[in-house]
Design a protein around this motif. Structure first.
Motif, PDB file in Angstrom:
ATOM      1  N   UNK A   1       0.851  -1.176   0.000  1.00 16.35           N
ATOM      2  CA  UNK A   1       0.000   0.000   0.000  1.00 16.35           C
ATOM      3  C   UNK A   1       0.890   1.230   0.000  1.00 16.35           C
ATOM      4  N   UNK A   2       0.556   2.171  -0.841  1.00 10.40           N
ATOM      5  CA  UNK A   2       1.360   3.376  -1.000  1.00 10.40           C
ATOM      6  C   UNK A   2       0.529   4.612  -0.696  1.00 10.40           C
ATOM      7  N   UNK A   3       1.155   5.598  -0.057  1.00  3.42           N
ATOM      8  CA  UNK A   3       0.462   6.832   0.281  1.00  3.42           C
ATOM      9  C   UNK A   3       0.283   7.732  -0.940  1.00  3.42           C
ATOM     10  N   UNK A   4       1.173   7.635  -1.910  1.00  2.00           N
ATOM     11  CA  UNK A   4       1.115   8.495  -3.092  1.00  2.00           C
ATOM     12  C   UNK A   4       0.924   7.657  -4.357  1.00  2.00           C
ATOM     13  N   UNK A   5       0.109   8.182  -5.260  1.00  2.00           N
ATOM     14  CA  UNK A   5      -0.172   7.467  -6.512  1.00  2.00           C
ATOM     15  C   UNK A   5       1.093   7.249  -7.330  1.00  2.00           C
ATOM     16  N   UNK A   6       1.981   8.235  -7.337  1.00  2.00           N
ATOM     17  CA  UNK A   6       3.208   8.121  -8.133  1.00  2.00           C
ATOM     18  C   UNK A   6       4.073   6.965  -7.633  1.00  2.00           C
ATOM     19  N   UNK A   7       4.159   6.795  -6.326  1.00  2.00           N
ATOM     20  CA  UNK A   7       4.933   5.679  -5.758  1.00  2.00           C
ATOM     21  C   UNK A   7       4.322   4.340  -6.143  1.00  2.00           C
TER      22      UNK A   7
ATOM     23  N   UNK B   1       9.387  -9.216  -3.548  1.00  2.00           N
ATOM     24  CA  UNK B   1       9.467  -9.033  -2.095  1.00  2.00           C
ATOM     25  C   UNK B   1      10.146  -7.710  -1.746  1.00  2.00           C
ATOM     26  N   UNK B   2      11.177  -7.353  -2.493  1.00  2.00           N
ATOM     27  CA  UNK B   2      11.856  -6.070  -2.286  1.00  2.00           C
ATOM     28  C   UNK B   2      10.875  -4.924  -2.507  1.00  2.00           C
ATOM     29  N   UNK B   3      10.086  -5.004  -3.572  1.00  2.00           N
ATOM     30  CA  UNK B   3       9.098  -3.950  -3.845  1.00  2.00           C
ATOM     31  C   UNK B   3       8.082  -3.854  -2.711  1.00  2.00           C
ATOM     32  N   UNK B   4       7.627  -4.985  -2.218  1.00  2.00           N
ATOM     33  CA  UNK B   4       6.651  -4.973  -1.114  1.00  2.00           C
ATOM     34  C   UNK B   4       7.233  -4.308   0.123  1.00  2.00           C
ATOM     35  N   UNK B   5       8.500  -4.579   0.391  1.00  2.00           N
ATOM     36  CA  UNK B   5       9.141  -3.994   1.576  1.00  2.00           C
ATOM     37  C   UNK B   5       9.293  -2.478   1.453  1.00  2.00           C
ATOM     38  N   UNK B   6       9.325  -1.974   0.242  1.00  2.00           N
ATOM     39  CA  UNK B   6       9.445  -0.527   0.028  1.00  2.00           C
ATOM     40  C   UNK B   6       8.100   0.189   0.157  1.00  2.00           C
ATOM     41  N   UNK B   7       7.009  -0.564   0.254  1.00  2.00           N
ATOM     42  CA  UNK B   7       5.694   0.072   0.343  1.00  2.00           C
ATOM     43  C   UNK B   7       5.553   0.794   1.676  1.00  2.00           C
ATOM     44  N   UNK B   8       4.599   1.711   1.726  1.00  2.00           N
ATOM     45  CA  UNK B   8       4.416   2.532   2.918  1.00  2.00           C
ATOM     46  C   UNK B   8       3.788   1.781   4.075  1.00  2.00           C
TER      47      UNK B   8
END
Length: 99
Positions: A7-13, A56-63
């Motif tokens: 889940x991301x706080x910003x659409x761009x992310x 998994x790396x991408x998931x860990x970068x999520x907010x």
């Protein structure tokens, strides 16, 4: 293909995470939200990882990914207050029962 990338706080992310997952899964010819040239550094790292590891790396970068803020597995910061309150209530009840 349905992937949960967090889940991301910003659409761009969120759009960039989608792009990176699409690039890993389908290659550089896939349609992305931003030019592929913006992801040159990511593409180099991506080549060294399996698809599962990179996702998994991408998931860990999520907010909203639990980053180990708690010593308990699966507890994110936003939930610590709730679980801490739950613990205190049970502690008070236990102390009252043992008195």
């Amino acid at each position: 293909m349905d992937l949960q990338l967090g889940t991301y706080d910003e659409e761009e992310s969120a759009a960039k995470a989608y792009d990176l997952a699409a690039l890993k899964c389908f290659g550089t010819s896939t349609q992305t939200n931003f030019p592929v040239t913006e992801y040159e550094k990511d593409l180099e790292m991506m080549e060294k990882k399996t698809k599962e590891d990179y996702l998994d790396i991408l998931r860990r970068k999520s907010d909203r990914f639990s980053r180990g803020a708690s010593k308990y597995r699966g507890i994110a910061r936003s939930f610590q207050v709730i679980f801490f309150s739950y613990f205190l209530i049970h502690l008070v009840l236990l102390l009252a029962y043992n008195s």
